[in-house]
Scaffold this motif. Structure first.
Motif, PDB file in Angstrom:
ATOM      1  N   VAL A  26      -3.373   0.839  -9.072  1.00  0.00           N
ATOM      2  CA  VAL A  26      -2.972   2.233  -8.885  1.00  0.00           C
ATOM      3  C   VAL A  26      -4.137   3.156  -9.232  1.00  0.00           C
ATOM      4  CG1 VAL A  26      -1.332   4.033  -9.544  1.00  0.00           C
ATOM      5  CG2 VAL A  26      -0.594   1.640  -9.457  1.00  0.00           C
ATOM      6  N   SER A  27      -4.401   4.133  -8.372  1.00  0.00           N
ATOM      7  CA  SER A  27      -5.479   5.092  -8.596  1.00  0.00           C
ATOM      8  C   SER A  27      -4.956   6.506  -8.378  1.00  0.00           C
ATOM      9  CB  SER A  27      -6.656   4.823  -7.654  1.00  0.00           C
ATOM     10  OG  SER A  27      -7.126   3.497  -7.773  1.00  0.00           O
ATOM     11  N   ILE A  28      -5.702   7.473  -8.924  1.00  0.00           N
ATOM     12  CA  ILE A  28      -5.370   8.893  -8.756  1.00  0.00           C
ATOM     13  C   ILE A  28      -6.594   9.615  -8.206  1.00  0.00           C
ATOM     14  CG2 ILE A  28      -4.956  11.059  -9.993  1.00  0.00           C
ATOM     15  CD1 ILE A  28      -3.093   9.635 -11.834  1.00  0.00           C
ATOM     16  N   ALA A  29      -6.367  10.491  -7.233  1.00  0.00           N
ATOM     17  CA  ALA A  29      -7.436  11.344  -6.713  1.00  0.00           C
ATOM     18  C   ALA A  29      -7.072  12.798  -6.983  1.00  0.00           C
ATOM     19  CB  ALA A  29      -7.617  11.128  -5.215  1.00  0.00           C
ATOM     20  N   GLU A  30      -8.052  13.537  -7.500  1.00  0.00           N
ATOM     21  CA  GLU A  30      -7.831  14.952  -7.826  1.00  0.00           C
ATOM     22  C   GLU A  30      -9.158  15.671  -7.850  1.00  0.00           C
ATOM     23  OE1 GLU A  30      -5.207  17.533 -11.071  1.00  0.00           O
ATOM     24  OE2 GLU A  30      -6.055  15.600 -11.668  1.00  0.00           O
ATOM     25  N   ARG A  31      -9.225  16.837  -7.191  1.00  0.00           N
ATOM     26  CA  ARG A  31     -10.437  17.664  -7.161  1.00  0.00           C
ATOM     27  C   ARG A  31     -11.646  16.880  -6.649  1.00  0.00           C
ATOM     28  NH1 ARG A  31      -9.679  20.456 -13.132  1.00  0.00           N
ATOM     29  NH2 ARG A  31      -7.693  21.479 -12.690  1.00  0.00           N
ATOM     30  N   GLY A  32     -11.423  16.023  -5.666  1.00  0.00           N
ATOM     31  CA  GLY A  32     -12.512  15.261  -5.075  1.00  0.00           C
ATOM     32  C   GLY A  32     -13.023  14.121  -5.923  1.00  0.00           C
ATOM     33  N   LYS A  33     -12.307  13.773  -7.006  1.00  0.00           N
ATOM     34  CA  LYS A  33     -12.702  12.683  -7.889  1.00  0.00           C
ATOM     35  C   LYS A  33     -11.647  11.588  -7.852  1.00  0.00           C
ATOM     36  CE  LYS A  33     -16.344  14.932  -9.350  1.00  0.00           C
ATOM     37  NZ  LYS A  33     -17.713  14.495  -8.967  1.00  0.00           N
ATOM     38  N   LEU A  34     -12.107  10.335  -7.928  1.00  0.00           N
ATOM     39  CA  LEU A  34     -11.203   9.191  -7.876  1.00  0.00           C
ATOM     40  C   LEU A  34     -11.186   8.486  -9.220  1.00  0.00           C
ATOM     41  CD1 LEU A  34      -9.399   7.442  -6.004  1.00  0.00           C
ATOM     42  CD2 LEU A  34     -11.425   6.037  -5.569  1.00  0.00           C
ATOM     43  N   GLY A  92       0.810  -1.211   0.000  1.00  0.00           N
ATOM     44  CA  GLY A  92       0.000   0.000   0.000  1.00  0.00           C
ATOM     45  C   GLY A  92       0.844   1.262   0.000  1.00  0.00           C
ATOM     46  N   GLY A  93       0.410   2.242  -0.751  1.00  0.00           N
ATOM     47  CA  GLY A  93       1.137   3.508  -0.822  1.00  0.00           C
ATOM     48  C   GLY A  93       0.198   4.683  -1.002  1.00  0.00           C
ATOM     49  N   LEU A  94       0.574   5.829  -0.453  1.00  0.00           N
ATOM     50  CA  LEU A  94      -0.238   7.044  -0.548  1.00  0.00           C
ATOM     51  C   LEU A  94       0.705   8.234  -0.682  1.00  0.00           C
ATOM     52  CD1 LEU A  94      -3.111   8.143  -0.458  1.00  0.00           C
ATOM     53  CD2 LEU A  94      -2.992   8.125   2.029  1.00  0.00           C
ATOM     54  N   VAL A  95       0.720   8.859  -1.870  1.00  0.00           N
ATOM     55  CA  VAL A  95       1.631   9.965  -2.158  1.00  0.00           C
ATOM     56  C   VAL A  95       0.825  11.202  -2.525  1.00  0.00           C
ATOM     57  CG1 VAL A  95       3.579  10.772  -3.533  1.00  0.00           C
ATOM     58  CG2 VAL A  95       3.369   8.330  -3.003  1.00  0.00           C
ATOM     59  N   VAL A  96       1.059  12.299  -1.824  1.00  0.00           N
ATOM     60  CA  VAL A  96       0.337  13.558  -2.054  1.00  0.00           C
ATOM     61  C   VAL A  96       1.292  14.572  -2.654  1.00  0.00           C
ATOM     62  CG1 VAL A  96      -1.001  15.417  -1.002  1.00  0.00           C
ATOM     63  CG2 VAL A  96      -1.195  13.080  -0.114  1.00  0.00           C
ATOM     64  N   SER A 150      -7.987  20.892  -0.910  1.00  0.00           N
ATOM     65  CA  SER A 150      -6.828  21.532  -1.530  1.00  0.00           C
ATOM     66  C   SER A 150      -6.776  21.167  -3.007  1.00  0.00           C
ATOM     67  CB  SER A 150      -5.528  21.103  -0.832  1.00  0.00           C
ATOM     68  OG  SER A 150      -5.157  19.794  -1.224  1.00  0.00           O
ATOM     69  N   ASP A 151      -5.803  21.747  -3.718  1.00  0.00           N
ATOM     70  CA  ASP A 151      -5.669  21.475  -5.150  1.00  0.00           C
ATOM     71  C   ASP A 151      -4.620  20.410  -5.436  1.00  0.00           C
ATOM     72  OD1 ASP A 151      -3.508  22.954  -4.354  1.00  0.00           O
ATOM     73  OD2 ASP A 151      -3.434  24.212  -6.142  1.00  0.00           O
ATOM     74  N   CYS A 152      -4.273  19.616  -4.436  1.00  0.00           N
ATOM     75  CA  CYS A 152      -3.227  18.603  -4.608  1.00  0.00           C
ATOM     76  C   CYS A 152      -3.683  17.444  -5.481  1.00  0.00           C
ATOM     77  CB  CYS A 152      -2.785  18.062  -3.245  1.00  0.00           C
ATOM     78  SG  CYS A 152      -4.051  17.080  -2.419  1.00  0.00           S
ATOM     79  N   LEU A 153      -2.706  16.641  -5.899  1.00  0.00           N
ATOM     80  CA  LEU A 153      -2.972  15.395  -6.607  1.00  0.00           C
ATOM     81  C   LEU A 153      -2.438  14.261  -5.737  1.00  0.00           C
ATOM     82  CD1 LEU A 153      -2.809  14.414 -10.249  1.00  0.00           C
ATOM     83  CD2 LEU A 153      -1.280  13.192  -8.711  1.00  0.00           C
ATOM     84  N   THR A 154      -3.182  13.151  -5.657  1.00  0.00           N
ATOM     85  CA  THR A 154      -2.795  12.049  -4.788  1.00  0.00           C
ATOM     86  C   THR A 154      -2.733  10.741  -5.562  1.00  0.00           C
ATOM     87  OG1 THR A 154      -3.957  13.144  -2.971  1.00  0.00           O
ATOM     88  CG2 THR A 154      -3.301  10.869  -2.625  1.00  0.00           C
ATOM     89  N   LEU A 155      -1.662   9.988  -5.359  1.00  0.00           N
ATOM     90  CA  LEU A 155      -1.514   8.653  -5.934  1.00  0.00           C
ATOM     91  C   LEU A 155      -1.771   7.620  -4.851  1.00  0.00           C
ATOM     92  CD1 LEU A 155       1.736   8.911  -8.119  1.00  0.00           C
ATOM     93  CD2 LEU A 155      -0.625   9.174  -8.836  1.00  0.00           C
ATOM     94  N   ILE A 156      -2.521   6.582  -5.198  1.00  0.00           N
ATOM     95  CA  ILE A 156      -2.840   5.528  -4.247  1.00  0.00           C
ATOM     96  C   ILE A 156      -2.506   4.171  -4.858  1.00  0.00           C
ATOM     97  CG2 ILE A 156      -4.572   4.613  -2.656  1.00  0.00           C
ATOM     98  CD1 ILE A 156      -5.640   7.553  -4.695  1.00  0.00           C
TER      99      ILE A 156
END
Length: 278
Positions: free
Chosen positions: A230-238, A131-135, A216-222
């Motif tokens: 692997v997934s991406i979260a951005e602007r409240g969307k997955l 598992g990984g979570l990068v912001v 926030s306006d960040c981008l997150t990798l999961i």
């Protein structure tokens, strides 16, 4: 009909602009609170306003007096209840992309090296189902989130990130905050998403990834610990189950721009094709 015709004839261009701006602001406010707790609260307030006017028209003075006093003092309560949404809205207004088109202002070679290290990390985590979570911090600062973890301030390398996320290590359960070319902090706690319409199968790691992108306006990798997806979260969307080409494009978009981004993607695709032939 004559009244409507008179109004139509007297409408000026500035009136149309005025109405257009108001409509745009209302639309943006609705999009901001859509599918959040604030949407239901706003509906309740609108119903109270309608009932207040009806009670006045029907001369139900006791009900009208009660509702009117409630609405007058309710303005303060609105600021308290909607504090998260108000902060989110003000942050949205304060964002600007006029001066920056990427999160890094370094040369192309440095940006490409960072992307390669990140790709190697995500690929390794995915294959081993770790598992990984990068912001990725952008314009809105994440200092308050970084303070919940351990300050790193180190270069982005696959070895360092791999050690952070390795199972049973002190920092592996938290999120890594990246700012530009540096790992800002690790083992950070993220706020969970307030979107109550999310699928119940979405786990805590993905909910945390969505939660930080909602404020926030960040981008997150999961990277999923169960499946390695692997997934991406951005602007409240997955965005679930993205492939390595899509991921590479997203990272290249952040760490380069224009022709640099195209060149980076072209070199990476060529290298992948050569590896397949071998």
């Amino acid at each position: 009909m004559e009244t409507i015709r008179d109004i139509a004839l007297n409408i000026r261009i500035r009136d149309l602009i005025d109405m257009g701006i108001v409509a745009f602001v209302i639309y943006k406010i609705f999009m901001l609170i859509r599918e959040t707790r604030a949407e239901q609260l706003l509906k309740g307030i609108l119903i109270l306003l309608v009932v207040t006017q009806l009670s006045k028209s029907l001369e139900l003075y006791t009900i009208y007096w009660t509702l009117e006093k409630t609405m007058n003092y309710g303005v303060i309560a609105i600021f308290i209840v909607f504090q998260n949404e108000l902060r989110k809205g003000l942050e949205y207004i304060g964002r600007t992309k006029f001066f920056t088109d990427s999160i890094v202002n370094s040369d192309a070679e440095a940006g490409e090296k960072v992307v390669e290290e990140l790709m190697e990390t995500i690929r390794s985590l995915s294959q081993q189902k770790i598992g990984g979570l990068v912001v990725f911090e952008r314009e809105i600062g994440l200092n308050e989130i970084a303070e919940t973890g351990v300050s790193i301030n180190g270069d982005i390398t696959a070895n360092l990130l791999g050690n952070i996320f390795y199972p049973n290590t002190p920092l592996h359960d938290g999120a890594v905050i990246i700012k530009g070319n540096k790992i800002k902090a690790a083992g950070c706690f993220l706020p969970l998403s307030e979107n109550y319409s999310l699928n119940k199968t979405i786990g805590t790691r993905h909910r945390a990834a969505l939660g930080i992108t909602e404020i926030s306006d960040c981008l997150t990798l999961i990277v999923s610990e169960e499946t390695g997806i692997v997934s991406i979260a951005e602007r409240g969307k997955l965005m679930r189950a993205i492939d390595m080409i899509e991921l590479k494009g997203k990272l290249a978009e952040m760490y380069s721009s224009g022709e640099k981004k195209k060149g980076m993607l072209a070199r990476w695709r060529n290298r992948n094709e050569k590896n397949k032939v071998k």
